[in-house]
Scaffold this active site. Structure first.
Site: not given
Ligand code: SAH
Ligand code: SF4
Length: 386
Positions: A111, A125, A132, A136, A139, A187, A242-243, A318, A361
């Site tokens: 996507e 984006c 991936c 996390c 995610c 990814g 970072l989170h 989200n 995101c």
């Molecule tokens: N893998 C890379 C890039 C893709 S994720 C990374 O992790 O940085 C893009 C962004 O969306 C990252 O900052 C990720 O932490 C954030 N993200 C992932 N799941 C999310 C969610 N459910 N709600 C808000 N942000 C999220």
């Molecule tokens: Fe992969 Fe980024 Fe999602 Fe973590 S936040 S699972 S590194 S896409």
């Protein structure tokens, strides 16, 4: 339209037209010199013409390349292709965000999301992998079972397909709509850095798509040892997911932290080539209710970043089906943001876009779903206990 099969294309299987996406200019010159028996100088000139037609004008048909002779156009069409991948689905949000499901090969879908009115005009984006590997826990993408790296051509093809749809080629009107690229789709870009770097080389080329490296941002979950090379090879802007501000919590939310902890990640950021007040590093911080959203954590965040040229991006979580978290209440996000704001970071909250079409995101995920991240985490823990 058939989907591009770049795996076949790169093995040099003779009969198939080979996609030009993903090749540098020099590589295009090389392949046409070989295929058409041209000397190096002529091949270089032809490669420049082709490049401009392909990436500046968005032409897909070699017949339209009027400054190339008829016979050579026919040869090129037989040997090479500028075909786009198939857009399997396209959804438009009430806020104008467009989400594309792109088929890059049999059973492999990714996507990408176009978000209008961000950056100078609009941001795309893009994905760097199918799925991936990193799991996390907040995610959705991490819950997708099928994972493979995208080729540089497949990354560039996302940009081409979206430029077709907007449309954003010289014939499509004067307004620039796509000004920024963010590697924040599916990814982990730093697990596929060679292809990401090649794609950035092509996307930033001034004679083609022409999006400057300063308008290309690569987001990583924290693959610390690759951060320096990202800066050296691409000159892109860096964003860090970072989170959490302490290792215990980050180990849980962003499991790669167990390999490269916060101290190691911060050291890599401090050494990022070109980072400074005009080239700040973005730190992304997803707001999870009762998990990482206290005032004490806001202050810890400010302390952690105090010696770095940083921007802070607070991302309201989200939700996705089965997610083990909730988004922090709005009043909590505001209180957190105020602490960050008082410390000198301007407008730190990122407005969610395209939520109604699951394009925000962390909501991205294509069809090949097998198990949820939380379930897989349980499985892994069970394995560890055995
Ligand atoms: N893998 C890379 C890039 C893709 S994720 C990374 O992790 O940085 C893009 C962004 O969306 C990252 O900052 C990720 O932490 C954030 N993200 C992932 N799941 C999310 C969610 N459910 N709600 C808000 N942000 C999220
Ligand atoms: Fe992969 Fe980024 Fe999602 Fe973590 S936040 S699972 S590194 S896409």
């Amino acid at each position: 339209m058939t989907a591009l099969d770049l795996t076949l294309a790169t093995t040099g299987a003779a009969a198939l037209p080979r996609s030009l996406f993903g090749m540098s200019r020099a590589e295009i010159a090389g392949v046409i010199a070989d295929a058409l028996a041209l000397d190096a100088k002529k091949a270089k000139m032809r490669a420049s013409q082709l490049w401009r037609w392909a990436y500046h004008y968005g032409v897909t048909d070699f017949e339209a390349m009027t400054d190339i002779g008829k016979e050579m156009r026919a040869d090129l069409a037989r040997l090479f292709s500028l075909e786009r991948p198939r857009v399997a689905d396209r959804q438009v949000s009430i806020d104008g965000t467009r989400k594309y499901l792109i088929e890059i090969g049999p059973g492999a879908e990714i996507e990408c999301v176009f978000i209008p009115d961000v950056g100078r005009a609009g941001a795309l984006c893009v994905s760097s992998q199918v799925g991936c590997t990193l799991n996390c826990t907040f995610c959705h993408t991490g819950t997708q079972a099928l994972v493979r790296n995208l080729t540089a051509g497949e990354i560039v093809a996302q940009v081409m397909a979206v430029k077709d749809d907007l449309p954003e080629w010289p014939s499509g009107g004067d307004d620039r709509r796509l000004s920024n690229i963010v590697f924040m789709g599916m990814g982990e870009p730093l697990y596929n850095l060679d292809n990401v770097a090649r794609a950035i080389e092509i996307i930033s080329d001034g004679d083609g798509i022409g999006i400057s490296r300063r308008r290309i941002t690569v987001s990583t979950s924290g693959v610390a040892p690759e951060i320096h090379r990202l800066g050296e090879e691409t000159g892109a802007m860096l964003a860090i997911s970072l989170h959490a501000t302490n290792d215990a919590l980050r180990d849980e939310l962003v499991p790669i932290n167990r390999k490269y902890n916060i101290a190691e990640l911060m050291a890599a950021c401090a050494a990022y080539p070109g980072a400074g007040n005009t080239k700040r590093i973005t730190f992304e911080y997803v707001m999870l209710k009762g998990v990482n959203d206290s005032n004490a954590e806001a202050r810890a965040l400010v302390r952690l970043l105090k010696d770095l040229p940083a921007k802070i991006n607070l991302i309201p979580f989200n939700p996705w089906p089965g997610a083990p978290y909730e988004c922090s209440d709005w009043s909590r996000i505001e209180a957190f943001a105020e602490i960050v704001n008082k410390a000198g970071y301007a407008s730190p909250i990122r407005t969610p876009r395209g939520r109604d079409i699951a394009a925000a995101c962390g909501q991205l995920k294509s069809q090949s779903v097998k198990t949820r991240a939380s379930e897989r985490l349980k499985e892994r823990l069970a394995e560890a206990e055995q």
